[in-house]
Design an enzyme around this catalytic site. Sequence first.
Site, PDB file in Angstrom:
ATOM      1  CE1 TYR A 124      57.695 -45.380  40.809  1.00  0.00           C
ATOM      2  CE2 TYR A 124      55.507 -45.984  41.608  1.00  0.00           C
ATOM      3  CZ  TYR A 124      56.364 -45.060  41.023  1.00  0.00           C
ATOM      4  OH  TYR A 124      55.883 -43.842  40.624  1.00  0.00           O
ATOM      5  CG  ASP A 132      49.041 -55.592  38.670  1.00  0.00           C
ATOM      6  OD1 ASP A 132      50.119 -55.143  39.090  1.00  0.00           O
ATOM      7  OD2 ASP A 132      47.925 -55.216  39.120  1.00  0.00           O
ATOM      8  NE  ARG A 139      70.061 -54.098  51.112  1.00  0.00           N
ATOM      9  CZ  ARG A 139      71.115 -54.816  51.457  1.00  0.00           C
ATOM     10  NH1 ARG A 139      72.000 -55.176  50.566  1.00  0.00           N
ATOM     11  NH2 ARG A 139      71.293 -55.160  52.715  1.00  0.00           N
ATOM     12  CB  VAL A 140      65.814 -50.385  43.437  1.00  0.00           C
ATOM     13  CG1 VAL A 140      66.620 -51.520  42.853  1.00  0.00           C
ATOM     14  CG2 VAL A 140      64.357 -50.795  43.633  1.00  0.00           C
ATOM     15  CE  LYS A 150      62.953 -52.627  52.149  1.00  0.00           C
ATOM     16  NZ  LYS A 150      63.551 -51.838  51.076  1.00  0.00           N
ATOM     17  CG  HIS A 202      83.891 -36.339  62.589  1.00  0.00           C
ATOM     18  ND1 HIS A 202      83.935 -37.713  62.393  1.00  0.00           N
ATOM     19  CD2 HIS A 202      84.437 -36.118  63.798  1.00  0.00           C
ATOM     20  CE1 HIS A 202      84.475 -38.282  63.442  1.00  0.00           C
ATOM     21  NE2 HIS A 202      84.795 -37.341  64.316  1.00  0.00           N
ATOM     22  CB  CYS A 227      60.402 -47.173  51.857  1.00  0.00           C
ATOM     23  SG  CYS A 227      60.143 -47.743  50.184  1.00  0.00           S
ATOM     24  CE  LYS A 279      63.473 -40.393  45.890  1.00  0.00           C
ATOM     25  NZ  LYS A 279      64.559 -41.281  46.310  1.00  0.00           N
ATOM     26  NE  ARG A 332      53.534 -44.773  45.755  1.00  0.00           N
ATOM     27  CZ  ARG A 332      54.080 -45.954  45.479  1.00  0.00           C
ATOM     28  NH1 ARG A 332      53.534 -47.059  45.922  1.00  0.00           N
ATOM     29  NH2 ARG A 332      55.179 -46.025  44.761  1.00  0.00           N
TER      30      ARG A 332
HETATM   31  N1  SAJ Z   1      64.710 -37.247  52.807  1.00  0.00           N
HETATM   32  C1  SAJ Z   1      65.067 -36.187  53.592  1.00  0.00           C
HETATM   33  N2  SAJ Z   1      66.402 -35.937  53.786  1.00  0.00           N
HETATM   34  C2  SAJ Z   1      67.369 -36.713  53.207  1.00  0.00           C
HETATM   35  C3  SAJ Z   1      66.988 -37.809  52.414  1.00  0.00           C
HETATM   36  C4  SAJ Z   1      65.648 -38.059  52.232  1.00  0.00           C
HETATM   37  O1  SAJ Z   1      64.223 -35.450  54.128  1.00  0.00           O
HETATM   38  O2  SAJ Z   1      68.546 -36.405  53.413  1.00  0.00           O
HETATM   39  C5  SAJ Z   1      63.292 -37.541  52.568  1.00  0.00           C
HETATM   40  C6  SAJ Z   1      62.937 -37.492  51.103  1.00  0.00           C
HETATM   41  O3  SAJ Z   1      62.669 -36.187  50.681  1.00  0.00           O
HETATM   42  C7  SAJ Z   1      61.718 -38.396  51.065  1.00  0.00           C
HETATM   43  C8  SAJ Z   1      62.020 -39.441  52.132  1.00  0.00           C
HETATM   44  O4  SAJ Z   1      63.033 -38.874  52.959  1.00  0.00           O
HETATM   45  O5  SAJ Z   1      60.558 -37.683  51.397  1.00  0.00           O
HETATM   46  C9  SAJ Z   1      62.483 -40.781  51.608  1.00  0.00           C
HETATM   47  O6  SAJ Z   1      63.424 -40.590  50.571  1.00  0.00           O
HETATM   48  P1  SAJ Z   1      64.684 -41.553  50.314  1.00  0.00           P
HETATM   49  O7  SAJ Z   1      65.383 -41.051  49.123  1.00  0.00           O
HETATM   50  O8  SAJ Z   1      65.487 -41.663  51.543  1.00  0.00           O
HETATM   51  O9  SAJ Z   1      64.063 -42.965  50.119  1.00  0.00           O
HETATM   52  P2  SAJ Z   1      63.012 -43.685  49.126  1.00  0.00           P
HETATM   53  O10 SAJ Z   1      61.741 -43.882  49.897  1.00  0.00           O
HETATM   54  O11 SAJ Z   1      62.910 -43.035  47.814  1.00  0.00           O
HETATM   55  O12 SAJ Z   1      63.753 -45.082  48.964  1.00  0.00           O
HETATM   56  C10 SAJ Z   1      64.161 -45.768  50.115  1.00  0.00           C
HETATM   57  C11 SAJ Z   1      65.594 -46.176  49.893  1.00  0.00           C
HETATM   58  N3  SAJ Z   1      66.180 -46.566  51.139  1.00  0.00           N
HETATM   59  C12 SAJ Z   1      67.436 -46.218  51.448  1.00  0.00           C
HETATM   60  O13 SAJ Z   1      68.139 -45.487  50.789  1.00  0.00           O
HETATM   61  C13 SAJ Z   1      67.917 -46.865  52.710  1.00  0.00           C
HETATM   62  C14 SAJ Z   1      65.682 -47.320  48.919  1.00  0.00           C
HETATM   63  O14 SAJ Z   1      66.987 -47.817  48.803  1.00  0.00           O
HETATM   64  C15 SAJ Z   1      64.744 -48.452  49.364  1.00  0.00           C
HETATM   65  O15 SAJ Z   1      64.750 -49.510  48.462  1.00  0.00           O
HETATM   66  C16 SAJ Z   1      63.355 -47.909  49.415  1.00  0.00           C
HETATM   67  O16 SAJ Z   1      63.335 -46.859  50.371  1.00  0.00           O
HETATM   68  C17 SAJ Z   1      62.443 -49.047  49.815  1.00  0.00           C
HETATM   69  O17 SAJ Z   1      61.735 -49.564  48.939  1.00  0.00           O
HETATM   70  O18 SAJ Z   1      62.489 -49.484  50.967  1.00  0.00           O
END
Ligand code: SAJ
Length: 420
Positions: free
Chosen positions: A10, A30, A150-151, A202, A240, A256, A313, A320
């Site tokens: 990814y 890879d 951070r993507v 990070k 707020h 993550c 999500k 995963r």
């Molecule tokens: N989730 C909630 N409520 C929310 C937001 C998310 O329950 O309001 C859940 C999602 O459903 C999911 C999990 O949290 O199961 C993680 O989802 P996410 O959208 O927060 O994050 P990832 O894992 O898809 O990507 C994150 C991102 N981190 C941040 O936004 C700080 C991404 O920017 C990072 O690059 C990535 O982790 C990483 O590789 O670390």
Amino acid sequence: MKVCVLGLGYIGLPTALFLALSDHDVVGFDINKNIVDDLNNKKVNIKEPELDKIVNKLIDEKKLIGKTTPEKADAFIICVPTPLNLDKTCNLDFVLTALDSIIPYLEKDNLVIVESTIPPGTIKYFIKPKIEQKGYIVGENIYLCYCPERVIPGNIAIEIVENNRIIGGATIACAEKAATLYKSFVKGEISITDTETAEMTKLVENIYRDMNIALSNELTIICNELNINPLKVIKLANKHPRVNLLNPGPGVGGHCLPIDPYFVIEKAPESSNMISISRKINENMPHYIVSKIKSLVNNFENPKIAIWGITYKGNTDDARNSPAIDIIRILSKEGYEISIYDPSVDKSEFQIVSKEETLEDSDLLLILAEHNKFKNYDYISISRKMRNPIIFDTRNILDVNDYTDTNIKLFNLGNIDYLS
Ligand code: SAJ
């Protein structure tokens, strides 16, 4: 520059693509031959918008090639997974193996970058000594950095270019050399620091998000106990100007947020209190959801549950560490009849059937992922295909107000203990 990207997942694959687009000559390495063959056959094997358009051009122009052995290059970027060990410490095996695989090809003045998420101190105490064992002096004749990504999956093609980035250098000279490379394709701000600060930053970003979601999840449980609608509370509190609670849900998945907090906990277990408790709250959410499912269906004989969405999500094909998988496992273990539909998943350890098939004789429709597709369905006609028209929308994608005068009993995390 000639760049060798190690790990075509990814993060590695999009990184290789955008470096090649910026006119670098890129070798994508890879250990999995299928992934390499796919790349050379112009096939992107991750579901990520825009990437397949780019790959054709780059392979045709020979700016990018997939290989199963690394080769000499000016820069090496390690983008391999760092999973959790059973004792919840970070497994560095893939990173260290990737490093070992490039060491025979390293030459004076090469740049070595780690993008994989790692515990603080990994570059200083594990990576740097291995390179220096070979006679190099980091900062003098070899350049070493930690550059976390951070993507967000689903929007990688945009975020890989536009997001701000941190570069942690073993020395300033290391960081400056890596900054030159990243500036060739990154439009966001590039901040230079040391490796330990970058490693910790990070992790803190994802810990912040995990804790924020844990707070919303805990508030949801408390409010439901008190017969207050938590979704209304969170929406109003977020008006707020300095409050921004994230959404409660069935749990926190992906590769993550459920993992990264443990990389800090392992380094400072006695002091990581809020971080540990937040993890426990989020890990308990599938059990909370199952307890609510039981209260919805336990009056029925042999209830059948239609489960929609198994990804971690919405709008991804990635399951995963998905809380949906935990919920499916608990329900199956307890003998509930379930059937699963997910329009974005092709392959799964579970049998995926059509949406019609899940609805047949069902007593509960359980929505676990917020796929956009789910938002546009006609739930009135869907409910007619069910034995009992009960919907539990754990992602709050349907508006309860739209269903008040219908035969559908719609529950979400805001009204699961009572009908509002
Ligand atoms: N989730 C909630 N409520 C929310 C937001 C998310 O329950 O309001 C859940 C999602 O459903 C999911 C999990 O949290 O199961 C993680 O989802 P996410 O959208 O927060 O994050 P990832 O894992 O898809 O990507 C994150 C991102 N981190 C941040 O936004 C700080 C991404 O920017 C990072 O690059 C990535 O982790 C990483 O590789 O670390």
